[in-house]
Design a protein around this motif. Structure first.
Motif, short mmCIF file in Angstrom:
data_model
loop_
_atom_site.label_atom_id
_atom_site.label_comp_id
_atom_site.label_asym_id
_atom_site.label_seq_id
_atom_site.Cartn_x
_atom_site.Cartn_y
_atom_site.Cartn_z
N ASN A 105 0.86 -1.18 0.00
CA ASN A 105 0.00 0.00 0.00
C ASN A 105 0.90 1.23 0.00
O ASN A 105 1.78 1.35 0.84
CB ASN A 105 -0.91 -0.03 1.24
CG ASN A 105 -2.06 0.93 1.11
OD1 ASN A 105 -2.33 1.45 0.04
ND2 ASN A 105 -2.73 1.17 2.21
N PHE A 106 0.71 2.12 -0.94
CA PHE A 106 1.57 3.29 -1.05
C PHE A 106 0.72 4.56 -1.05
O PHE A 106 -0.45 4.55 -1.41
CB PHE A 106 2.46 3.22 -2.29
CG PHE A 106 1.71 3.00 -3.58
CD1 PHE A 106 1.25 4.07 -4.33
CD2 PHE A 106 1.47 1.71 -4.04
CE1 PHE A 106 0.55 3.86 -5.51
CE2 PHE A 106 0.78 1.50 -5.23
CZ PHE A 106 0.32 2.58 -5.97
N ALA A 107 1.34 5.66 -0.61
CA ALA A 107 0.66 6.95 -0.52
C ALA A 107 0.43 7.53 -1.92
O ALA A 107 1.25 7.35 -2.83
CB ALA A 107 1.48 7.91 0.33
N ALA A 113 1.67 11.33 3.65
CA ALA A 113 2.88 10.52 3.51
C ALA A 113 3.45 10.53 2.08
O ALA A 113 4.52 9.98 1.84
CB ALA A 113 2.60 9.09 3.93
N PHE A 114 2.75 11.14 1.13
CA PHE A 114 3.24 11.16 -0.26
C PHE A 114 4.49 12.04 -0.33
O PHE A 114 4.44 13.22 0.01
CB PHE A 114 2.16 11.67 -1.22
CG PHE A 114 2.53 11.52 -2.67
CD1 PHE A 114 2.57 10.27 -3.26
CD2 PHE A 114 2.85 12.63 -3.44
CE1 PHE A 114 2.91 10.13 -4.60
CE2 PHE A 114 3.20 12.50 -4.77
CZ PHE A 114 3.22 11.25 -5.36
#
Length: 147
Positions: A105-107, A113-114
């Protein structure tokens, strides 16, 4: 002097844009929103890998088009991959690590958090966020395949 390389794909007409990124054709075997690139054509991933050594050195990068945002995103992703792979005991372990990274899971743009918040507009809708996640995931998977 070393110069920043911008994407040659900034001038591609009629390209869908999601979170400020061009949804560009890529050489892909992964399902996702990116169109399939023409046979023998370099895609944005090839371009990023080709410019990586020069562009990774720059702290400042002027965005000249929506394809530049894809180039910036992939440059950061490749840097993160290299850090994760440091000390990998075997090629098989390295591949497992890359696969896990592509699927984690990525921002997204707009998330606190990006890491590239100032370069990317946040999604205007849930549909745009879903499209951005699918496109960035597809880019991550295909970048891992080429690395």
């Amino acid at each position: 002097t070393i110069m920043v390389y911008h994407s040659s794909k900034n001038d591609v007409a009629d390209t869908e844009v999601v979170c400020g990124c061009s949804v560009l054709p890529i050489k892909t075997s992964t399902r996702g929103p990116a169109p399939v690139a023409a046979e023998g054509a370099d895609d944005i991933i090839d371009e990023t890998l080709g410019y990586f050594k020069a562009n990774v050195l720059f702290k400042h990068f002027e965005v000249k088009g929506a394809a530049d945002r894809v180039l910036i995103y992939l440059t950061l992703y490749i840097t993160q991959c290299l850090k994760k792979l440091d000390g990998a005991p075997s090629k098989m372990e390295a591949l497992k690590t890359l696969t896990a990274m592509a699927h984690e899971n990525f921002a997204l743009p707009g998330d606190p958090a990006f890491p590239l918040g100032s370069f990317f507009p946040k999604p205007a809708s849930t549909q745009e966020a879903d499209l951005a996640r699918a496109y960035l995931k597809q880019l991550r998977e295909e970048t891992d395949r080429k690395s």
